[in-house]
Design a protein around this motif. Structure first.
Motif, mmCIF file in Angstrom:
data_model
loop_
_atom_site.group_PDB
_atom_site.id
_atom_site.type_symbol
_atom_site.label_atom_id
_atom_site.label_comp_id
_atom_site.label_asym_id
_atom_site.label_seq_id
_atom_site.Cartn_x
_atom_site.Cartn_y
_atom_site.Cartn_z
ATOM 1 N N ARG A 138 3.973 3.149 -3.050
ATOM 2 C CA ARG A 138 4.756 2.658 -4.195
ATOM 3 C C ARG A 138 6.250 2.717 -3.903
ATOM 4 O O ARG A 138 7.005 1.772 -4.190
ATOM 5 C CB ARG A 138 4.423 3.496 -5.430
ATOM 6 C CG ARG A 138 5.048 2.984 -6.725
ATOM 7 C CD ARG A 138 4.788 3.957 -7.866
ATOM 8 N NE ARG A 138 5.589 5.166 -7.702
ATOM 9 C CZ ARG A 138 6.850 5.296 -8.125
ATOM 10 N NH1 ARG A 138 7.450 4.285 -8.745
ATOM 11 N NH2 ARG A 138 7.498 6.415 -7.937
ATOM 12 N N CYS A 144 7.523 -0.082 -1.747
ATOM 13 C CA CYS A 144 7.636 -1.337 -2.482
ATOM 14 C C CYS A 144 8.884 -1.370 -3.364
ATOM 15 O O CYS A 144 9.624 -2.368 -3.405
ATOM 16 C CB CYS A 144 6.388 -1.545 -3.339
ATOM 17 S SG CYS A 144 4.878 -1.827 -2.388
ATOM 18 N N GLU A 153 1.949 7.410 -3.674
ATOM 19 C CA GLU A 153 3.372 7.459 -4.002
ATOM 20 C C GLU A 153 4.217 6.908 -2.865
ATOM 21 O O GLU A 153 5.220 6.210 -3.100
ATOM 22 C CB GLU A 153 3.784 8.889 -4.334
ATOM 23 C CG GLU A 153 5.273 9.064 -4.654
ATOM 24 C CD GLU A 153 5.749 8.199 -5.804
ATOM 25 O OE1 GLU A 153 6.967 7.885 -5.839
ATOM 26 O OE2 GLU A 153 4.927 7.812 -6.659
ATOM 27 N N PHE A 211 3.398 -2.703 -9.215
ATOM 28 C CA PHE A 211 2.539 -1.856 -8.388
ATOM 29 C C PHE A 211 1.555 -1.135 -9.290
ATOM 30 O O PHE A 211 1.954 -0.415 -10.200
ATOM 31 C CB PHE A 211 3.393 -0.849 -7.610
ATOM 32 C CG PHE A 211 2.628 0.001 -6.628
ATOM 33 C CD1 PHE A 211 2.637 -0.294 -5.273
ATOM 34 C CD2 PHE A 211 1.900 1.114 -7.050
ATOM 35 C CE1 PHE A 211 1.931 0.491 -4.359
ATOM 36 C CE2 PHE A 211 1.192 1.893 -6.155
ATOM 37 C CZ PHE A 211 1.206 1.585 -4.796
ATOM 38 N N LYS A 212 0.285 -1.341 -9.044
ATOM 39 C CA LYS A 212 -0.753 -0.659 -9.825
ATOM 40 C C LYS A 212 -1.730 0.016 -8.867
ATOM 41 O O LYS A 212 -2.003 -0.490 -7.779
ATOM 42 C CB LYS A 212 -1.527 -1.640 -10.705
ATOM 43 C CG LYS A 212 -0.725 -2.290 -11.811
ATOM 44 C CD LYS A 212 -1.640 -3.141 -12.678
ATOM 45 C CE LYS A 212 -0.897 -3.736 -13.872
ATOM 46 N NZ LYS A 212 0.041 -4.785 -13.471
ATOM 47 N N SER A 213 -2.259 1.144 -9.283
ATOM 48 C CA SER A 213 -3.311 1.808 -8.518
ATOM 49 C C SER A 213 -4.337 2.363 -9.487
ATOM 50 O O SER A 213 -4.008 2.715 -10.624
ATOM 51 C CB SER A 213 -2.741 2.937 -7.648
ATOM 52 O OG SER A 213 -2.224 3.981 -8.454
ATOM 53 N N ILE A 269 -0.620 -4.967 -5.672
ATOM 54 C CA ILE A 269 0.834 -5.136 -5.621
ATOM 55 C C ILE A 269 1.175 -6.615 -5.720
ATOM 56 O O ILE A 269 0.549 -7.448 -5.055
ATOM 57 C CB ILE A 269 1.415 -4.599 -4.297
ATOM 58 C CG1 ILE A 269 0.883 -3.189 -4.006
ATOM 59 C CG2 ILE A 269 2.940 -4.601 -4.333
ATOM 60 C CD1 ILE A 269 1.129 -2.731 -2.574
ATOM 61 N N VAL A 284 -5.242 -0.348 -4.624
ATOM 62 C CA VAL A 284 -3.832 -0.635 -4.877
ATOM 63 C C VAL A 284 -3.664 -2.137 -5.053
ATOM 64 O O VAL A 284 -4.171 -2.924 -4.242
ATOM 65 C CB VAL A 284 -2.949 -0.145 -3.713
ATOM 66 C CG1 VAL A 284 -1.505 -0.570 -3.912
ATOM 67 C CG2 VAL A 284 -3.033 1.365 -3.584
#
Length: 379
Positions: free
Chosen positions: A269, A272, A266, A285-287, A186, A184
């Motif tokens: 995310r 955030c 989720e 936000f990336k995963s 962020i 993750v």
């Protein structure tokens, strides 16, 4: 059966070769020579171009004996080590335990697996043991988040099932399940201001990120799922009079269940997004999934075979679920049912790392026994 002195000497030789992750050039050359001299076809894939590591993965194939139309096997270990792994000076104690001199790791993770493979091949040849085709896949960059195996193309693999020799625990333990992992990334963007003159004009990205983290479910979520924030960075060292406008976080989530992993990501995310909306900050936000999960029970052929062979060499088979990933995860994702066998090393990734000579011998016996047993199975 196993030549203990030869096995220990080879293990000592291997751990003396520096091979910290990303710097696998020398150990790769040593292994190429060893496997080639034993009559295997040795190939190196092109993964180094993608990973930036010192070598690609080695695919060492032992052809089946003429009368062996049986399932094809794969064994895998990795060639790299963690740090500090330069100038290792192995010591053999009177108690039969091999250790470093205490200034470095030992490197039994995973040169114990490599030594066991090489000894097993010698035993097969010396005793004319019938066997099917066997691939010994030696990965680079395993200690760098499985980077080598993750960059491998499935075209290199030709096996019906396989075994990683790369788990801690007493020999006889079988990691039959391991989680998928998602990384993750962020970033929060607030607004800078003078912390003493007009702090109310700013939006502290540190405060925003802290609130978001406090709302995330982290740690042990359930028996199959974990999550963690491992990096929190923002601001300028020594500077306290600026409301920080940018913070970056890195974390992870793991679960044996893909659905649970998705739910955990989720939840992180959502925390955030909610805090960003409440505070007026922006968030990115990336995963990304690093590697897949795998899970078997004792009815799976790959597990049943391991348990039967372990029993024959005097081990007590025990299955368990691990919270860590290994190359076994990747090979399962590439279509080769694979479980991870315990090698017996202790205190890995530390200067207190050790392995018993008896365990080195036992692992080599297990490899030979699995090969021997599989040679009697129908295709």
């Amino acid at each position: 059966m196993i030549q203990e002195k030869r096995l220990v000497d080879e293990f000592i030789e291997l751990v003396k070769v520096d091979s910290e992750t990303r710097f696998e050039q020398e150990i790769s050359q040593v292994l190429k020579q060893k496997f080639t001299s034993l009559g295997l076809k040795v190939e190196e894939d092109d993964s180094a171009a993608e990973t930036g590591h010192g070598a690609g993965n080695l695919i060492c194939t032992l052809a089946a004996t003429a009368d062996a139309d049986v399932p094809k096997l794969l064994f895998t270990s990795h060639m790299d080590t963690v740090t500090p792994g330069k100038g290792i000076k192995p010591q053999i104690g009177e108690d039969g335990i091999i250790r470093s001199d205490g200034t470095t790791i030992l490197g039994s993770d995973d040169k114990a697996g490599l030594a066991a493979m090489l000894e097993a091949i010698r035993i097969l040849k010396e005793q004319n043991i019938k066997h099917g085709q066997i691939q010994f896949v030696i990965t680079a960059g395993e200690e760098s988040a499985l980077r080598g195996s993750r960059a491998m193309d499935a075209k290199w693999l030709d096996a019906d099932f396989g075994y990683a020799l790369d788990s801690n625990g007493e020999v006889g333990a079988i990691a039959v399940a391991a989680p998928t992992q998602a990384k993750v990334f962020i970033s929060f963007t607030g607004r800078s201001a003078h912390a003493g003159v007009n702090p109310e004009a700013g939006i502290s990205a540190i405060t925003v990120a802290s609130k978001a983290v406090s709302r995330m479910p982290l740690g042990r979520i359930d028996s199959e799922t974990t999550a963690n924030i491992g990096r929190f960075a923002g601001g300028i060292s020594g500077t306290t009079n600026i409301v920080v406008d940018s913070v970056e976080l890195e974390g992870e989530a793991r679960s044996i269940s893909q659905d649970k992993l998705n739910s955990q990501i989720e939840a992180m995310r959502k925390a955030c997004l909610e805090v960003a909306r409440e505070t007026g900050a922006d968030v990115d936000f990336k995963s990304e999934v690093s590697y897949p999960a795998y899970m078997y029970d004792e009815t799976a052929p790959v597990v049943k075979q391991a348990m039967a062979s372990l029993s024959k060499v005097g081990c007590t088979p025990r299955t368990f679920h691990t919270g860590g990933g290994s190359d076994a995860n990747v090979f399962n994702g590439l279509g080769i049912p694979t479980v991870n066998l315990a090698v017996g090393y202790q205190n890995i990734h530390s200067t207190k790392e050790s392995i018993a000579i008896a365990d080195l011998v036992k692992v080599a016996e297990v490899v030979v026994q699995i090969i021997t047993d599989v040679a009697s199975l129908p295709k």
